[in-house]
Design an enzyme around this catalytic site. Structure first.
Site, PDB file in Angstrom:
ATOM      1  N   TYR A 116     -34.596  40.298   6.599  1.00 37.50           N
ATOM      2  CA  TYR A 116     -33.597  39.453   7.261  1.00 37.50           C
ATOM      3  C   TYR A 116     -34.011  39.200   8.721  1.00 37.50           C
ATOM      4  CZ  TYR A 116     -29.289  38.213   9.672  1.00 37.50           C
ATOM      5  OH  TYR A 116     -28.374  37.585  10.472  1.00 37.50           O
TER       6      TYR A 116
ATOM      7  N   GLU B  80     -20.558  37.730   8.722  1.00 37.15           N
ATOM      8  CA  GLU B  80     -20.319  38.475   9.970  1.00 37.15           C
ATOM      9  C   GLU B  80     -18.872  38.968  10.028  1.00 37.15           C
ATOM     10  OE1 GLU B  80     -22.400  39.604  12.143  1.00 37.15           O
ATOM     11  OE2 GLU B  80     -24.200  38.422  11.790  1.00 37.15           O
TER      12      GLU B  80
ATOM     13  N   TRP C 125     -24.156  46.281   8.965  1.00 36.60           N
ATOM     14  CA  TRP C 125     -24.778  45.032   8.521  1.00 36.60           C
ATOM     15  C   TRP C 125     -25.562  45.284   7.229  1.00 36.60           C
ATOM     16  CZ3 TRP C 125     -23.809  40.331   8.438  1.00 36.60           C
ATOM     17  CH2 TRP C 125     -24.773  39.355   8.171  1.00 36.60           C
TER      18      TRP C 125
END
Length: 190
Positions: free
Chosen positions: A19, A41, A49
């Site tokens: 990512y 988010e 995350w």
């Protein structure tokens, strides 16, 4: 002792590294991607995350690959059904936020021509390139994320506090927050 280079947060898993290398801080002007990242988010609030990245494919399946129109038209029954989907975060407010955010995004598209034009207008369509020596120098929020957050809240978006929006602006490349030692920092690209 050899000095660490690059963004250390991304080194804890292969998925995070991928990512970081392929998406994080890369400028995006694609409304679908901008909408996806906004909701991911928001889903991360209070979580890591890594957790969200691990659930990303399930999110795409659950929310029609973040097609804004389809998400805006999710029925209450469909939203309730998603609360039983173990592949995503089953928080009622976070699930409902996808529909609410899609409806707000449609209004923004009507006003600005695209979600991209709206997001990028806050910086006059220019990237903000920070020059942080280490991740410890990076703020959790700043004046820009506070301004964007206030405006998005006024427009009806949910899970868009200034800390979430700071991460979002990094995710979609409005901010380049790669540390200076990272080969992917803009200043290291020739």
């Amino acid at each position: 002792m050899e000095e660490e280079t690059g963004c250390n947060w991304a080194k804890s898993s292969e998925r995070e590294q991928q990512y970081h290398d392929e998406e994080w801080c890369v400028p995006s002007y694609d409304d679908r991607y901008l909408f996806e990242m906004l909701n991911l988010e928001g889903a991360q609030a209070g979580l890591s995350w890594r957790t969200i990245l691990n659930k990303r494919e399930a999110y795409k399946r659950a929310f029609a690959h973040f097609d804004i129109e389809k998400c805006a038209n999710l029925s209450e029954e469909e939203l309730e059904e998603l609360r039983h989907d173990e592949g995503i975060i089953r928080n009622r407010l976070k699930i409902q936020a996808v529909k609410t955010n899609a409806q707000a995004a449609l209004k923004v598209q009507a006003e600005f021509g695209s979600l991209s034009s709206y997001i990028w207008h806050f910086t006059s369509h220019k990237r903000v390139i920070h020059q942080f020596e280490s991740e410890a120098d990076m703020p959790a929020q700043d004046e820009l994320s506070e301004r964007v957050s206030r405006d998005m809240k006024k427009r009806g978006f949910k899970f868009v506090g200034p800390v979430i929006i700071y991460s979002y602006l990094q995710a979609v490349g409005v901010l380049d927050d790669h540390v200076l030692s990272c080969p992917l920092h803009s200043l290291n690209q020739v």
